[in-house]
Write a protein that holds these residues in place. Structure first.
Motif, short mmCIF file in Angstrom:
data_model
loop_
_atom_site.label_atom_id
_atom_site.label_comp_id
_atom_site.label_asym_id
_atom_site.label_seq_id
_atom_site.Cartn_x
_atom_site.Cartn_y
_atom_site.Cartn_z
N THR A 101 0.53 6.26 -10.91
CA THR A 101 0.61 6.75 -9.55
C THR A 101 -0.45 6.04 -8.71
O THR A 101 -1.60 5.90 -9.12
N ILE A 102 -0.03 5.63 -7.55
CA ILE A 102 -0.95 4.95 -6.64
C ILE A 102 -1.82 6.02 -5.99
O ILE A 102 -1.30 6.93 -5.30
N ARG A 103 -3.15 5.95 -6.16
CA ARG A 103 -4.06 6.97 -5.66
C ARG A 103 -4.72 6.56 -4.35
O ARG A 103 -5.24 7.41 -3.64
N GLY A 104 -4.67 5.26 -4.06
CA GLY A 104 -5.30 4.83 -2.82
C GLY A 104 -5.04 3.35 -2.55
O GLY A 104 -4.77 2.58 -3.47
N THR A 105 -5.13 2.96 -1.24
CA THR A 105 -4.96 1.56 -0.83
C THR A 105 -5.82 1.29 0.37
O THR A 105 -6.15 2.21 1.14
N ASN A 106 -6.21 0.04 0.56
CA ASN A 106 -7.07 -0.34 1.69
C ASN A 106 -6.26 -0.67 2.94
O ASN A 106 -6.83 -0.97 3.98
N GLU A 107 -4.94 -0.69 2.84
CA GLU A 107 -4.10 -1.03 3.98
C GLU A 107 -3.88 0.25 4.81
O GLU A 107 -3.27 1.22 4.35
N ALA A 108 -4.39 0.24 6.03
CA ALA A 108 -4.28 1.42 6.89
C ALA A 108 -2.83 1.68 7.28
O ALA A 108 -2.44 2.83 7.51
N ASN A 109 -2.04 0.64 7.38
CA ASN A 109 -0.65 0.79 7.81
C ASN A 109 0.29 1.04 6.62
O ASN A 109 1.52 1.08 6.82
N ASN A 110 -0.27 1.17 5.45
CA ASN A 110 0.61 1.33 4.28
C ASN A 110 0.12 2.50 3.41
O ASN A 110 0.17 2.44 2.18
N GLN A 111 -0.36 3.59 4.08
CA GLN A 111 -0.87 4.74 3.33
C GLN A 111 0.24 5.57 2.73
O GLN A 111 0.00 6.43 1.87
N GLN A 112 1.47 5.35 3.12
CA GLN A 112 2.56 6.14 2.59
C GLN A 112 2.84 5.85 1.13
O GLN A 112 3.56 6.59 0.46
N VAL A 113 2.31 4.72 0.62
CA VAL A 113 2.55 4.41 -0.79
C VAL A 113 1.70 5.28 -1.70
O VAL A 113 1.90 5.29 -2.92
#
Length: 624
Positions: A101-113
């Protein structure tokens, strides 16, 4: 023949081409190593820039271990947003737990993942296989870019055991790295092109400095080969090319001196050979003619250009009698007879070897000496002795026989004795005439016969001789001493012709010709005597109606002791020297004598004398 040199065959092009190729290869090798090192270094630096700090990885591991997922995800997003990642890398960072499971990302426009399952197989492999991580470089055809991907596992340490709690997935664009490399490569290529151009120009200058003296020396040697020694090669320095130029100039002077010496010797040899009365032929060791002078060409009646290269055996026409080995092993004298119907030619060939100091035989030398006159003189001498012996033996034998008969008692017979004495007297008179004729010919041959020249009216002289023969004929007819009757017919020009001659000698010539005409004319024959004037000559002719002279005997009529009808001439007391004396006399007066005859149709003897017409009214006795 001078062949045009193509530009790519010249030394100047070759030197410049080799220099440019060496520079190009060197720059290519240096460029390849430099680019490889630059790419490796930039990639290493790029990887270090996009890697998360150790404390970030530790905090992420802590957050993934918490039970409160929402609070943990919020902290993970804060940690990723604070990560010191260059913006040029356009990096995408995701934190994924062990469940995928994806718990976090640095892309502000792609937080839905966040909260979704990852679809990356490489991430799944690292999670499920507990591997130490993975990194790779991939190419995305859609964006036409290279990407660097790095998967780092997050490990929780507790009580001496390691428990994986997730991974950090980093995907960054390498475009900035390759843009920098390409920019550096562009600068390098431009620099390399400039360096190659400058190097090429420098190589052309250097090669020209080398090839210009070489070209001048080449042109000078070509002028020397053509025989022009006037030019000099310019010396540009004291290096090897300068020393070579000095050597070429010295060579030009030496060759000119040697050529002048050789040319002088050749001209001297040509002059000697051209003015030699003997023919000279030189051959190579195979017997082929290499040198032939004009005298030999005239002797052999050949073309000098065609004679060069032919075998001397063929030139001298002795291949049937001799071989080249015979001439080389035993060079000797050879008598060659080239006589034809038109002229006589007898050559004596002297052969000698052309040898070097080492003894090597390099050819043959042949000297052709004209011995025609000598052979003719020897033959005439032998024939003369034979003829004189024969001519004297006959009357002497006859005189001896009659004297012996008289000694045996015939002198007492009043009828036979006078006849024997008459024959003895006739034979003695015949021998005396022969000896006188021989003395006359001998004086003519030796040049001691003197001519008493005077200007004579040839019409009157010829008439005087013919009148005397008319009187002799009339007297003989009245005394019935002739069995045949003759008529002398005159056909003279009416103009008086004055010719400078020896009257006594020329009268003897006319007597000899008239006596022969009377002797060989048939009964009732007409002897036609003509006197005509042509341009600068006076021609006298005597034509009889006798049996004529055979064609084979005509060339020998004026030879000494030659008789066409030998038996009849000897019976009539002829010596066979009259026509010979006539020919010598006429030639001494500057004239010519010849005969035309056909067998069975009589003969015509012609005499031509030089004549200069006198102007009318001129006094013959006036002196200039």
């Amino acid at each position: 023949m001078k062949q045009k040199l193509k530009w790519y065959h010249s030394i100047q092009f070759k030197i410049a081409f080799v220099f440019a190729m060496m520079l190009l290869i060197t720059l290519e090798i240096v460029g390849a190593v430099f680019v490889q090192q630059l790419e490796s270094q930039n990639l290493r630096q790029f990887k270090n820039q996009i890697s998360l700090q150790r404390y970030v990885n530790t905090n992420l591991t802590t957050q993934l271990s918490r039970a409160n997922t929402t609070s943990a995800n919020r902290q993970i997003r804060i940690l990723l947003s604070d990560a010191n990642i260059p913006s040029t890398a356009n990096a995408q960072i995701q934190v994924i737990d062990t469940k995928g499971t994806i718990r976090g990302t640095n892309e502000a426009n792609n937080q839905q993942v966040v909260g979704q399952k990852t679809t990356d197989n490489a991430v799944k492999v690292v999670i499920y296989n507990n591997s130490a991580g993975a990194e790779s470089t991939t190419y995305d055809a859609a964006t036409n870019q290279y990407y660097y991907t790095k998967i780092t596992p997050l490990i929780k340490q507790s009580n001496g055991s390691s428990t994986p709690v997730g991974v950090v997935y980093i995907r960054a664009s390498l475009q900035s790295v390759y843009d920098g490399i390409n920019k550096v490569m562009g600068i390098y290529v431009v620099s390399a092109i400039i360096a190659i151009a400058l190097g090429l120009i420098l190589s052309l200058v250097i090669s020209r400095a080398i090839t210009v003296p070489i070209t001048e020396m080449k042109e000078q040697t070509m002028r020397i080969a053509r025989g022009d020694y006037s030019g000099q090669v310019q010396v540009y320095g004291n290096d090897e090319l300068g020393q070579l130029a000095i050597a070429v100039n010295n060579l030009s002077v030496r060759v000119e001196e040697a050529q002048e010496s050789t040319e002088s010797e050749r001209r001297r040899l040509d002059s000697v050979m051209a003015h030699m009365t003997d023919g000279v032929i030189a051959t190579d060791r195979r017997g082929n003619v290499t040198i032939i002078n004009e005298t030999a060409v005239e002797f052999l009646e050949i073309d000098s250009e065609k004679a060069i290269g032919q075998s001397i055996l063929d030139i001298l026409n002795i291949r049937q009698q001799y071989t080249l080995r015979d001439l080389l092993e035993d060079p000797d004298e050879i008598m060659l007879d080239f006589s034809t119907d038109d002229h006589d030619l007898i050559l004596q060939a002297y052969f000698s070897l052309i040898q070097r100091e080492s003894g090597f035989i390099s050819g043959l030398a042949c000297v052709l000496h004209d011995v025609t006159e000598q052979q003719k003189i020897d033959q005439d001498r032998r024939q003369f002795v034979s003829n004189v012996s024969h001519e004297l033996r006959t009357p002497l034998t006859s005189v001896r026989s009659y004297i012996e008969a008289l000694s045996d008692g015939a002198w007492q017979d009043p009828e036979i004795a006078p006849q024997f004495l008459k024959v003895t007297q006739d034979e003695t008179d015949r021998m005396i005439r022969m000896i006188n004729d021989l003395l006359t010919l001998s004086r003519m041959d030796s040049g001691t016969q003197k001519l008493n020249l005077e200007l004579v009216n040839i019409n009157e002289l010829f008439n005087y001789v013919l009148n005397r023969f008319d009187m002799i004929i009339d007297s003989d007819e009245q005394n019935d001493r002739l069995d045949k009757h003759y008529t002398i017919k005159r056909e003279f020009t009416k103009r008086d012709l004055w010719v400078e001659i020896d009257t006594d000698r020329f009268t003897q010539v006319l007597d000899n010709i008239m006596n022969n005409a009377i002797k060989y004319s048939p009964d009732g024959g007409v002897i036609t005597c003509r006197l005509v004037e042509t341009q600068n000559t006076v021609v006298l002719s005597v034509t009889d109606q006798g049996l004529g002279i055979p064609r084979a005997d005509i060339p020998h009529v004026f030879d000494r002791f030659y008789r066409v009808d030998k038996a009849r001439s000897r019976e009539q007391g002829g010596t066979g020297l009259g026509l010979a004396i006539s020919k010598e006399t006429v030639q001494s007066l500057g004239g010519k004598i010849w005969v035309e005859s056909r067998e069975g149709h009589g003969s015509t003897f012609y005499i031509s004398l030089p004549y200069e017409p006198l102007e009318e009214g001129a006094d013959l006795w006036d002196e200039a």
